[in-house]
Design an enzyme around this catalytic site. Structure first.
Site, PDB file in Angstrom:
ATOM      1  N   SER A 151       0.870  -1.183   0.000  1.00 11.99           N
ATOM      2  CA  SER A 151       0.000   0.000   0.000  1.00 11.99           C
ATOM      3  C   SER A 151       0.902   1.227   0.000  1.00 11.99           C
ATOM      4  O   SER A 151       2.058   1.152   0.446  1.00 11.99           O
ATOM      5  CB  SER A 151      -0.853   0.001   1.270  1.00 11.99           C
ATOM      6  OG  SER A 151      -1.373   1.294   1.519  1.00 11.99           O
ATOM      7  N   TYR A 164      -2.308  -1.281  10.320  1.00 13.92           N
ATOM      8  CA  TYR A 164      -2.280  -1.483   8.867  1.00 13.92           C
ATOM      9  C   TYR A 164      -0.970  -0.950   8.255  1.00 13.92           C
ATOM     10  O   TYR A 164      -0.299  -1.654   7.493  1.00 13.92           O
ATOM     11  CB  TYR A 164      -3.489  -0.762   8.259  1.00 13.92           C
ATOM     12  CG  TYR A 164      -3.670  -0.937   6.778  1.00 13.92           C
ATOM     13  CD1 TYR A 164      -4.364  -2.039   6.267  1.00 13.92           C
ATOM     14  CD2 TYR A 164      -3.176  -0.004   5.871  1.00 13.92           C
ATOM     15  CE1 TYR A 164      -4.552  -2.193   4.897  1.00 13.92           C
ATOM     16  CE2 TYR A 164      -3.351  -0.149   4.508  1.00 13.92           C
ATOM     17  CZ  TYR A 164      -4.042  -1.239   4.018  1.00 13.92           C
ATOM     18  OH  TYR A 164      -4.227  -1.385   2.662  1.00 13.92           O
TER      19      TYR A 164
HETATM   20  C1  BGC Z   1      -6.178   1.543   1.978  1.00 13.99           C
HETATM   21  C2  BGC Z   1      -7.341   2.399   1.520  1.00 13.99           C
HETATM   22  C3  BGC Z   1      -6.877   3.825   1.262  1.00 13.99           C
HETATM   23  C4  BGC Z   1      -5.632   3.869   0.410  1.00 13.99           C
HETATM   24  C5  BGC Z   1      -5.060   5.276   0.271  1.00 13.99           C
HETATM   25  C6  BGC Z   1      -5.055   1.673   0.992  1.00 13.99           C
HETATM   26  O1  BGC Z   1      -4.001   0.848   1.342  1.00 13.99           O
HETATM   27  O2  BGC Z   1      -6.608   0.191   2.110  1.00 13.99           O
HETATM   28  O3  BGC Z   1      -8.363   2.379   2.486  1.00 13.99           O
HETATM   29  O4  BGC Z   1      -7.910   4.548   0.611  1.00 13.99           O
HETATM   30  O5  BGC Z   1      -4.640   3.028   0.956  1.00 13.99           O
HETATM   31  O6  BGC Z   1      -5.005   5.969   1.475  1.00 13.99           O
END
Ligand code: BGC
Length: 266
Positions: A151, A164
């Site tokens: 991410s 996360y």
């Molecule tokens: C998350 C999303 C978020 C995006 C940008 C992703 O890894 O799961 O919820 O919108 O990152 O912030």
């Protein structure tokens, strides 16, 4: 001949969102796809339907990636069905958001278990199969390919999502260390770091106009991403077109990681 012809792919978390998009994209490129899901059998069936509608082939496989026994069974079943595995897309991931002071141990542990340890369990099973089989001429130059879903939050800190962001930052180094270690076995490991892609996980951030406008302030390219944006990259990373790409994390984010707040500030 299609780019992934004769290849077998496992896509975890393929019953919705980015995983579903990737499973469909790989199948369109000729791969046979094991569509993994944890709880949404209906979603997995939809993915398979879409694959078949496009002339592709696949199977559905339930497994919780945070459970090593489930992961083993998923690999065994896929190998029984198709003979081997060539591509693993380590996609399954969850968010369990809370402010730091209110984050429960369960919120922390669940996200680490699925988003980080889950990728370890799956990658280890995949690597064992890649090493057992080795390179097959005419199919791919590599013995196997692992694509880790990360991410933008592997480098953009994210208040209220410390579990996360920590797990995703772990994936960055997981993919690099794995690539370094497995290169001599002709296994390629890369990661994709999506920005805001329209899926259920972030529906609140893009569905209504006010939220979407706020979100677009973070995206220089001025559009929210689509799952196809990630699917296309996954196909490329799984194919021999990217055969010299190793240990990289590719940001597919419309520029979200370009510090847009600095455009007219600083
Ligand atoms: C998350 C999303 C978020 C995006 C940008 C992703 O890894 O799961 O919820 O919108 O990152 O912030």
């Amino acid at each position: 001949m299609k780019r992934l012809q004769q290849q077998i792919a496992i896509v975890t978390g393929a019953s919705s969102g980015i995983g579903q998009g990737i499973a469909i994209a790989l199948a369109k490129a000729g791969a046979k796809v094991c569509v993994n899901y944890r709880s949404s059998e209906d979603g997995a069936k939809k993915t398979l339907e879409e694959i078949e509608k496009n002339g592709g082939e696949g199977v559905i496989q339930q497994a919780d990636v945070s459970k090593p026994e489930d992961v083993k069974t998923m690999f065994q079943n896929t190998i029984k069905e198709y003979g081997t595995v060539d591509i693993l897309v380590n996609n399954a991931g969850i968010q369990q958001d809370a402010s730091f002071l209110e984050m429960s141990h369960d919120d922390w542990q669940k996200v680490i278990n699925v988003n980080l340890s889950g990728q370890f369990y799956c990658a280890q099973e995949a690597a064992k199969e890649f090493v057992r089989r080795g390179v097959v001429e005419d199919r791919s130059k590599a013995a196997g390919k692992i694509i880790c879903m990360s991410s933008v939050h592997d480098i953009i800190p994210w208040a209220g999502h410390v579990n996360y962001a920590t797990a995703k930052a772990g994936i960055l180094m997981f993919a690099k260390s794995l690539a370094q270690e497995l290169s001599e076995k002709k296994i390629r490991v890369n990661a994709i770091s999506p920005g805001a892609i329209k899926t259920d996980i972030n529906r609140d951030a893009w569905e209504d106009e006010e939220s979407r406008n706020k979100l677009l302030q973070l995206i220089p390219y001025q559009r929210v991403g689509e799952v196809e944006d990630i699917g296309n990259a996954a196909v490329w990373l799984a194919s021999d077109e990217s055969d010299y790409v190793q240990g990289q994390t590719i940001y597919i984010d419309g520029g979200m990681t370009l510090y847009p707040g600095f455009k007219d500030n600083g």
